[in-house]
Design an enzyme around this catalytic site. Structure first.
Site, PDB file in Angstrom:
ATOM      1  CE  LYS A  65      -2.097  -1.034   3.951  1.00 51.00           C
ATOM      2  NZ  LYS A  65      -1.607  -2.372   4.275  1.00 51.00           N
ATOM      3  NE  ARG A 142      -3.981  -1.632  10.143  1.00 52.59           N
ATOM      4  CZ  ARG A 142      -2.854  -1.137   9.623  1.00 52.59           C
ATOM      5  NH1 ARG A 142      -2.792   0.097   9.214  1.00 52.59           N
ATOM      6  NH2 ARG A 142      -1.798  -1.905   9.510  1.00 52.59           N
ATOM      7  NE  ARG A 176       7.497  -3.900   5.612  1.00 53.72           N
ATOM      8  CZ  ARG A 176       6.166  -3.789   5.628  1.00 53.72           C
ATOM      9  NH1 ARG A 176       5.545  -3.109   4.690  1.00 53.72           N
ATOM     10  NH2 ARG A 176       5.469  -4.379   6.573  1.00 53.72           N
ATOM     11  NE  ARG A 220       6.607  -1.945   9.762  1.00 53.35           N
ATOM     12  CZ  ARG A 220       5.416  -1.764   9.219  1.00 53.35           C
ATOM     13  NH1 ARG A 220       5.296  -1.126   8.075  1.00 53.35           N
ATOM     14  NH2 ARG A 220       4.329  -2.220   9.799  1.00 53.35           N
ATOM     15  NE  ARG A 231       2.056  -5.798  10.904  1.00 54.21           N
ATOM     16  CZ  ARG A 231       3.059  -5.670  10.029  1.00 54.21           C
ATOM     17  NH1 ARG A 231       4.174  -6.364  10.169  1.00 54.21           N
ATOM     18  NH2 ARG A 231       2.962  -4.843   9.037  1.00 54.21           N
TER      19      ARG A 231
HETATM   20  P1  AMP Z   1       1.248  -0.244   9.188  1.00 48.70           P
HETATM   21  O1  AMP Z   1       2.531   0.456   8.902  1.00 48.70           O
HETATM   22  O2  AMP Z   1       0.090   0.325   8.413  1.00 48.70           O
HETATM   23  O3  AMP Z   1       1.356  -1.738   9.073  1.00 48.70           O
HETATM   24  O4  AMP Z   1       0.904   0.063  10.721  1.00 48.70           O
HETATM   25  C1  AMP Z   1       1.762  -0.335  11.784  1.00 48.70           C
HETATM   26  C2  AMP Z   1       0.959  -0.482  13.049  1.00 48.70           C
HETATM   27  O5  AMP Z   1       0.403   0.782  13.434  1.00 48.70           O
HETATM   28  C3  AMP Z   1      -0.238  -1.415  12.945  1.00 48.70           C
HETATM   29  O6  AMP Z   1       0.108  -2.772  13.127  1.00 48.70           O
HETATM   30  C4  AMP Z   1      -1.107  -0.892  14.086  1.00 48.70           C
HETATM   31  O7  AMP Z   1      -0.637  -1.312  15.351  1.00 48.70           O
HETATM   32  C5  AMP Z   1      -0.898   0.613  13.997  1.00 48.70           C
HETATM   33  N1  AMP Z   1      -1.889   1.243  13.093  1.00 48.70           N
HETATM   34  C6  AMP Z   1      -1.660   1.856  11.912  1.00 48.70           C
HETATM   35  N2  AMP Z   1      -2.792   2.332  11.380  1.00 48.70           N
HETATM   36  C7  AMP Z   1      -3.783   2.011  12.246  1.00 48.70           C
HETATM   37  C8  AMP Z   1      -5.201   2.225  12.262  1.00 48.70           C
HETATM   38  N3  AMP Z   1      -5.810   2.864  11.265  1.00 48.70           N
HETATM   39  N4  AMP Z   1      -5.893   1.754  13.324  1.00 48.70           N
HETATM   40  C9  AMP Z   1      -5.285   1.129  14.349  1.00 48.70           C
HETATM   41  N5  AMP Z   1      -3.969   0.880  14.388  1.00 48.70           N
HETATM   42  C10 AMP Z   1      -3.207   1.322  13.347  1.00 48.70           C
END
Ligand code: AMP
Length: 285
Positions: A65, A142, A176, A220, A231
């Site tokens: 994304k 989300r 990654r 990460r 996740r």
């Molecule tokens: P991502 O980089 O999008 O995978 O986000 C990393 C982490 O941030 C996720 O695993 C969640 O813990 C938190 N996170 C990011 N966006 C959201 C969201 N919209 N709602 C809740 N948690 C989020």
């Protein structure tokens, strides 16, 4: 934008949340399913400066994304806002919120809607002060609750749902790497997955860093295998219903990635009817 920020802030408070849930359940009871969106039926609204796009990117962790949203944001001149990046910025600060978020993120769980909406409102406010308009959201909404809040405060034009088989997603997350200096994303995985159930095979070459980034690569903390699997589980439970939310509004465009960036980018532009737009932009440079 100011109205959007104010509305976002007030929507996430619990009393107004109850109100909008009631309004929503009243308004959705009479709704009918909209037809699916495809490149034949979708014309992106891009004004001459490309400022009015309000798009959302959905998809499992590791699907890409961030990569595609970031490229499109450059092409269209709108900000790419990734809530995961906002969370990671908060993690790198000190204080009780950072400690709380680190625990949640490292368990592969979702941060509360209230915290996410507060981070997003702050980000929109900063952008507004710099004259930004339009956005491509990545990682938000989300949960269905987040989608409802967003829907209540603004109109989303299009939701792109990126898809890859689960085996590919896990390999991509494990491969990654991020440059700790320039912040760019790379991937050291070389992926070759046999297609199942009539789907084509998927191959992706590694996306290797330039020499100046090699010694600065980091992984990460939530890209460890057990956390990636959690996740994914959380995605299926909490985020997949968001796909249905937008599908029923006729805003969801499904996009099965055919391979890595070189194969997928032109196909995505075609699906978005942006291939000619990109040609014109490149010619203008
Ligand atoms: P991502 O980089 O999008 O995978 O986000 C990393 C982490 O941030 C996720 O695993 C969640 O813990 C938190 N996170 C990011 N966006 C959201 C969201 N919209 N709602 C809740 N948690 C989020």
């Amino acid at each position: 934008m100011a109205a959007l920020i104010r509305a976002l802030r007030s929507s996430s408070s619990s009393s107004s949340f109850t109100n909008y849930v009631i309004r929503r359940s009243l308004s959705t009871s009479a709704s009918t399913a909209a037809p699916p969106l495809s490149s034949e039926t979708f014309t992106p609204f891009v004004d001459t400066k490309g400022k009015h796009v309000q798009w959302v990117f959905l998809g499992c962790p590791g699907v890409g994304k961030g990569t595609f949203a970031s490229r499109l944001s450059t092409l269209l001149g709108v900000p790419h806002i990734a809530t995961g990046d906002l969370v990671r910025e908060e993690l790198s600060a000190t204080g009780p919120l950072s400690k709380q978020l680190t625990e949640i993120v490292n368990q592969g769980k979702l941060v509360s809607d209230e915290i996410i909406i507060s981070l997003l409102s702050k980000r929109l406010e900063t952008g507004e002060a710099k004259g930004e308009s339009g956005f491509i959201l990545d990682g938000f909404p989300r949960t269905v609750r987040q989608a409802e809040i967003l829907d209540d405060v603004t109109d989303i034009d299009l939701v792109v749902n990126l898809k890859l088989p689960e085996t590919v997603l896990v390999e991509k997350c494990l491969g990654r790497r991020i440059c700790s200096q320039c912040g760019k994303n790379f991937n050291v995985a070389s992926i070759n997955v046999k297609g199942e159930n009539g789907n084509p095979d998927i191959s992706m070459d590694p996306l290797l860093p330039p020499p100046q980034c090699v010694s600065k690569l980091i992984t990460r903390s939530d890209d460890a295998e057990a956390i990636v699997r959690e996740r994914l589980r959380v995605y299926y439970e909490k985020s997949q219903p968001v796909e249905e939310f937008y599908r029923s509004q006729g805003k969801l465009m499904e996009f099965n990635l055919p391979g890595g960036l070189p194969e997928s980018w032109p196909k995505l532009l075609e699906a978005l009817n942006l291939d000619e737009y990109e040609d014109k932009q490149s010619a203008a440079v």
